[in-house]
Design an enzyme around this catalytic site. Structure first.
Site, mmCIF file in Angstrom:
data_model
loop_
_atom_site.group_PDB
_atom_site.id
_atom_site.type_symbol
_atom_site.label_atom_id
_atom_site.label_comp_id
_atom_site.label_asym_id
_atom_site.label_seq_id
_atom_site.Cartn_x
_atom_site.Cartn_y
_atom_site.Cartn_z
ATOM 1 N N ASP A 25 -62.608 12.843 126.237
ATOM 2 C CA ASP A 25 -62.724 14.195 125.675
ATOM 3 C C ASP A 25 -63.774 14.161 124.542
ATOM 4 O O ASP A 25 -63.452 14.356 123.389
ATOM 5 C CB ASP A 25 -61.359 14.666 125.134
ATOM 6 C CG ASP A 25 -60.742 13.703 124.129
ATOM 7 O OD1 ASP A 25 -61.171 12.520 124.062
ATOM 8 O OD2 ASP A 25 -59.839 14.122 123.378
ATOM 9 N N HIS A 256 -61.397 4.687 116.864
ATOM 10 C CA HIS A 256 -60.248 4.483 117.759
ATOM 11 C C HIS A 256 -60.696 4.094 119.176
ATOM 12 O O HIS A 256 -60.273 3.087 119.731
ATOM 13 C CB HIS A 256 -59.441 5.784 117.879
ATOM 14 C CG HIS A 256 -58.911 6.314 116.599
ATOM 15 N ND1 HIS A 256 -57.806 5.778 115.980
ATOM 16 C CD2 HIS A 256 -59.307 7.352 115.820
ATOM 17 C CE1 HIS A 256 -57.534 6.464 114.883
ATOM 18 N NE2 HIS A 256 -58.434 7.417 114.759
HETATM 19 C C1 BDR Z 1 -57.633 9.803 119.409
HETATM 20 O O1 BDR Z 1 -57.649 11.201 119.164
HETATM 21 C C2 BDR Z 1 -58.961 11.710 119.289
HETATM 22 O O2 BDR Z 1 -59.266 12.619 118.260
HETATM 23 C C3 BDR Z 1 -59.881 10.530 119.273
HETATM 24 O O3 BDR Z 1 -61.028 10.789 120.058
HETATM 25 C C4 BDR Z 1 -59.046 9.411 119.831
HETATM 26 O O4 BDR Z 1 -59.145 9.340 121.225
HETATM 27 C C5 BDR Z 1 -57.140 9.085 118.173
HETATM 28 O O5 BDR Z 1 -55.824 9.430 117.906
HETATM 29 CA CA CA Z 2 -60.895 10.510 122.489
#
Ligand code: BDR
Ligand code: CA
Length: 330
Positions: A25, A256
């Site tokens: 995403d 992340h």
């Molecule tokens: C996840 O949430 C999204 O905002 C980031 O892209 C990542 O995949 C982290 O909690």
């Molecule tokens: Ca993500």
């Protein structure tokens, strides 16, 4: 003196790149993960599938196409996935984290390439069934497409090379609610279905990624790399960095999603442990990924579940330095 032949030069190990599909995403840390994977000869990105999450699904698709175009990799197909979770409406985009355009509000031109005609779930099924080698799924958004693909074709369970996902929190606190991580919380029913399957799953969640801070000096280093991927990252990161300053009072960004690629490339730098995981579906803990512990009673909820490899810790500073080396590649 007798002449002896020099020992034969050590043969370079012939490694076949591991085939992966990134389900995403994008999203600023998603962009980092996609570019990290593209720069890794150890991996072959055979497709990108998109999902609602940081953006509405159509914008995720547009961004995936744009990211590949910037990298000169429009040959990689992009298939659009679910627009909403399995049973509840979409909770809304994370524009305060990633920008209204999901890419730090930098006004990117529309992509010239079009999305693949299949849906994400059908695309995954098609690719896995057609590929002579196993494909590993790397979901870095909500798990809806993965749950749909596994439901539509149960043979995937034995054909996949594994799932290395960003999401969840076995012991850490949540980031979208006090107890849940954003990707799992966005579609807990889908996550619960995925964690019940017998595909080997690696959970790269907040236990690790909430400490995977790319600090300001490293971001500045990234901005000096002279290639279109790094230059794009340098444009979009300031928005995400500002969010981290305001939200966490941190000088840097949490990468992340990149940690999934880091795990695929450098698993020896991670500390993991196996746990059976239940995804909470109700109440204030909705979206929490609860591990079965040896202590305590009432373990029926986890009975019969396969183990998940949960990432608990890693040599984060080494991993970030290694990731920078990949982003520096022309
Ligand atoms: C996840 O949430 C999204 O905002 C980031 O892209 C990542 O995949 C982290 O909690
Ligand atoms: Ca993500």
């Amino acid at each position: 003196m007798r002449w002896t032949a020099p020992p034969p030069a050590p043969r370079k190990a012939q490694t076949v790149p591991r085939k992966i599909i990134i389900d995403t995403d994008p999203g600023i840390d998603d962009a980092l993960a996609i570019y990290y994977a593209l720069a890794a000869p150890e991996l072959e990105l055979v497709g990108v599938t998109t999902i609602f999450g940081n953006c509405e699904a159509p914008l995720s698709t547009t961004n995936a196409l744009r990211l590949l175009e910037i990298a000169g990799r429009s040959d990689i197909p992009v298939a659009e996935g679910a627009h909403a979770p399995l049973v509840v409406p979409f909770g809304g985009a994370a524009d305060f984290v990633h920008g209204a355009d999901g890419q730090g509000d930098v006004n990117l031109p529309p992509p010239k390439t079009a999305k693949h005609p299949l849906s994400a779930a059908q695309f995954i099924i098609e690719m896995v069934n057609r590929s002579p080698d196993p494909i590993t799924l790397v979901p870095i958004g909500p798990l809806t497409n993965i749950a749909l693909a596994l439901a539509l074709d149960p043979t995937l369970e034995r054909k996949l090379g594994g799932i290395v996902l960003m999401g969840g929190n076995a012991f850490a606190l949540g980031n979208i609610t006090p107890t849940a991580e954003a990707n799992i919380h966005a579609d807990p029913e889908a996550a619960e279905r995925v964690f019940r399957t017998h595909v080997p799953i690696v959970m790269v969640g907040l236990d690790l990624t909430d400490r995977a801070l790319m600090t300001g000096d490293k971001i500045d280093q990234l901005a000096t790399f002279d290639n279109p991927r790094a230059q794009h990252l340098a444009r979009i990161i300031p928005f995400y960095r500002k969010f981290h300053q305001q939200w966490y009072e941190a000088d840097g960004i949490l990468i992340h999603d990149s940690m999934t690629i880091a795990y695929l490339l450098h698993p020896h730098l991670f500390r993991t442990r196996n746990y059976q995981i239940v995804v909470e579906l109700h109440g204030v803990n909705r979206g929490r990924t609860t591990p079965a512990l040896e202590r305590g009673i009432n373990r029926e909820a986890w009975a019969g579940r396969p183990n998940v490899t949960v990432c608990l810790d890693a040599d984060i500073s080494a991993l970030i330095d290694l990731e920078l080396q990949y982003h520096a590649k022309p």
